[in-house]
Design a protein around this motif. Structure first.
Motif, PDB file in Angstrom:
ATOM      1  N   UNK A 127      15.959  -5.688  -5.231  1.00 46.53           N
ATOM      2  CA  UNK A 127      15.077  -6.332  -4.263  1.00 46.53           C
ATOM      3  C   UNK A 127      13.720  -5.640  -4.261  1.00 46.53           C
ATOM      4  N   UNK A 128      12.674  -6.433  -4.145  1.00 44.93           N
ATOM      5  CA  UNK A 128      11.315  -5.912  -4.015  1.00 44.93           C
ATOM      6  C   UNK A 128      10.762  -6.298  -2.652  1.00 44.93           C
ATOM      7  N   UNK A 129      10.227  -5.331  -1.893  1.00 43.67           N
ATOM      8  CA  UNK A 129       9.647  -5.667  -0.582  1.00 43.67           C
ATOM      9  C   UNK A 129       8.321  -6.397  -0.746  1.00 43.67           C
ATOM     10  N   UNK A 138      12.315  -9.309   1.557  1.00 45.19           N
ATOM     11  CA  UNK A 138      12.650  -8.767   0.244  1.00 45.19           C
ATOM     12  C   UNK A 138      13.028  -9.926  -0.680  1.00 45.19           C
ATOM     13  N   UNK A 139      12.618  -9.842  -1.932  1.00 50.92           N
ATOM     14  CA  UNK A 139      12.936 -10.891  -2.900  1.00 50.92           C
ATOM     15  C   UNK A 139      13.459 -10.262  -4.177  1.00 50.92           C
ATOM     16  N   UNK A 140      14.244 -11.033  -4.917  1.00 53.76           N
ATOM     17  CA  UNK A 140      14.813 -10.534  -6.172  1.00 53.76           C
ATOM     18  C   UNK A 140      14.971 -11.679  -7.156  1.00 53.76           C
ATOM     19  N   UNK A 163      17.752  -8.116   7.977  1.00 55.00           N
ATOM     20  CA  UNK A 163      16.669  -8.201   6.996  1.00 55.00           C
ATOM     21  C   UNK A 163      16.711  -9.547   6.284  1.00 55.00           C
ATOM     22  N   UNK A 164      15.572 -10.179   6.191  1.00 51.39           N
ATOM     23  CA  UNK A 164      15.479 -11.483   5.537  1.00 51.39           C
ATOM     24  C   UNK A 164      15.213 -11.275   4.042  1.00 51.39           C
ATOM     25  N   UNK A 165      15.950 -12.002   3.208  1.00 49.47           N
ATOM     26  CA  UNK A 165      15.793 -11.823   1.771  1.00 49.47           C
ATOM     27  C   UNK A 165      16.018 -13.127   1.020  1.00 49.47           C
ATOM     28  N   UNK A 166      15.592 -13.082  -0.225  1.00 50.98           N
ATOM     29  CA  UNK A 166      15.680 -14.249  -1.106  1.00 50.98           C
ATOM     30  C   UNK A 166      16.084 -13.797  -2.501  1.00 50.98           C
ATOM     31  N   UNK A 167      17.021 -14.519  -3.118  1.00 51.06           N
ATOM     32  CA  UNK A 167      17.387 -14.289  -4.516  1.00 51.06           C
ATOM     33  C   UNK A 167      17.172 -15.596  -5.262  1.00 51.06           C
ATOM     34  N   UNK A 168      16.403 -15.523  -6.336  1.00 50.61           N
ATOM     35  CA  UNK A 168      16.133 -16.710  -7.155  1.00 50.61           C
ATOM     36  C   UNK A 168      16.649 -16.489  -8.562  1.00 50.61           C
ATOM     37  N   UNK A 169      17.140 -17.545  -9.186  1.00 52.17           N
ATOM     38  CA  UNK A 169      17.601 -17.529 -10.574  1.00 52.17           C
ATOM     39  C   UNK A 169      16.976 -18.742 -11.276  1.00 52.17           C
ATOM     40  N   UNK A 200       7.627  -3.927  -7.212  1.00 55.31           N
ATOM     41  CA  UNK A 200       8.069  -2.851  -6.335  1.00 55.31           C
ATOM     42  C   UNK A 200       6.982  -1.779  -6.273  1.00 55.31           C
ATOM     43  N   UNK A 201       6.423  -1.491  -5.090  1.00 54.53           N
ATOM     44  CA  UNK A 201       5.382  -0.462  -5.006  1.00 54.53           C
ATOM     45  C   UNK A 201       5.873   0.928  -5.375  1.00 54.53           C
ATOM     46  N   UNK A 202       7.191   1.145  -5.315  1.00 52.81           N
ATOM     47  CA  UNK A 202       7.735   2.450  -5.690  1.00 52.81           C
ATOM     48  C   UNK A 202       8.310   2.473  -7.087  1.00 52.81           C
ATOM     49  N   UNK A 203       7.986   1.445  -7.874  1.00 47.74           N
ATOM     50  CA  UNK A 203       8.564   1.334  -9.209  1.00 47.74           C
ATOM     51  C   UNK A 203       8.186   2.476 -10.138  1.00 47.74           C
ATOM     52  N   UNK A 204       6.927   2.904 -10.102  1.00 43.31           N
ATOM     53  CA  UNK A 204       6.491   3.994 -10.987  1.00 43.31           C
ATOM     54  C   UNK A 204       7.187   5.302 -10.634  1.00 43.31           C
ATOM     55  N   UNK A 205       7.340   5.549  -9.349  1.00 49.24           N
ATOM     56  CA  UNK A 205       8.033   6.764  -8.915  1.00 49.24           C
ATOM     57  C   UNK A 205       9.481   6.750  -9.378  1.00 49.24           C
TER      58      UNK A 205
END
Length: 278
Positions: A127-129, A138-140, A163-169, A200-205
């Motif tokens: 999931x990415x915020x 959050x979405x994925x 938490x509200x979220x979405x998953x797409x394929x 994801x803003x924390x992807x590099x970390x």
């Protein structure tokens, strides 16, 4: 030959299968075709509506659960096997459900594949915020090999609370508003765009952490690809790093047993102690 064309859902298949059983139509006389498949040039006229009857077809509840699970497996003859197993059991041949039977073995093989794909979704979906004030927080994006999304997504509804979220394929999508799960097939274009473009803003970390905790001396490519199939790498933040780290491991890092940054530092290499004799 009867061609049964339906919407591709298990519920619709079940209704047609019940009608065919009541009509004593054997499996070899039925051609199953979902509405997603194009009609063949020599298709017989479609059998579009179930036969109305007051009779009942009685089969074990567990069999229906097994058929529904196997129906999520994307294979060419998805529906014909299910009807063949259902027909045989309804005719008193319960061996059709057993692993030792040819049809039963295929049925349980499909169930195993579906359950494994659900495990993959739980393990490799990220999931990415997006910080939305309304809509999903959050979405994925995920690309499953089988139709597991509406069933496997309940795992996240139980664990992510309000938490509200979405998953797409590429084929379908689910959205959780904190209270209820909504399913859409086909996946709305705006869902696909939102999920596939989110970063994801924390992807590099995370990639820095992953790279520095990778142990090249313990690399076993076949085991790694068995537990983390290559087809998932492109949608994981660390996916682009894995081929590079595997290449460095083969080029010498595996011998050093440490990352390139550590191995390049000055110091004394400690080899295996030689044996001493008296």
């Amino acid at each position: 030959m009867i061609t049964v064309r339906f919407d591709g859902s298990f519920e619709a298949w079940r209704g047609h299968a019940r009608a065919l059983l009541l009509g004593l139509v054997p499996p070899h006389e039925v051609n199953w075709a979902s509405s997603e498949e194009s009609a063949g040039l020599f298709d017989d006229p479609p059998h579009d509506r179930p036969i109305e009857s007051s009779q009942q077809v009685r089969v074990p509840r567990q069999l229906l659960d097994e058929l529904e699970m196997a129906a999520r497996c994307r294979v060419a003859n998805r529906w014909s096997l299910l009807y063949r197993v259902l027909w045989r059991v309804s005719q008193g041949d319960s061996t059709a459900r057993l692993v030792g039977d040819a049809d039963g073995s295929e049925l349980h093989g499909r169930i195993k594949a579906v359950r494994r794909e659900a495990h993959h979704l739980h393990a490799f979906l990220r999931f990415n915020p997006i910080g939305a004030s309304d809509g999903p927080e959050h979405v994925a994006w995920f690309e499953p090999a089988h139709d597991v999304l509406p069933w496997a997504a309940e795992h996240f509804a139980e664990r992510m609370g309000d938490n509200r979220w979405l998953i797409a394929t590429p084929d379908d999508g689910v959205c959780w508003d904190g209270q209820a799960l909504y399913y859409a097939r086909p996946c709305p274009p705006e869902w696909r765009k939102l999920a596939s473009e989110a970063k994801d803003p924390g992807g590099d970390l995370w990639k820095t952490y992953y790279e520095n905790t990778f142990n090249p001396s313990r690399l076993n490519r076949s085991v790694m690809e068995s537990n983390l199939p290559v087809r998932f790498w492109k949608n994981l933040p660390e996916g682009l790093l894995i081929p590079q780290m595997m290449s460095r491991a083969r080029a010498g890092a595996q011998r050093d047993g440490q990352s390139e940054r550590v191995a390049s530092k000055t110091g004394k290499r400690i080899g295996r102690p030689s044996s001493e004799t008296n």
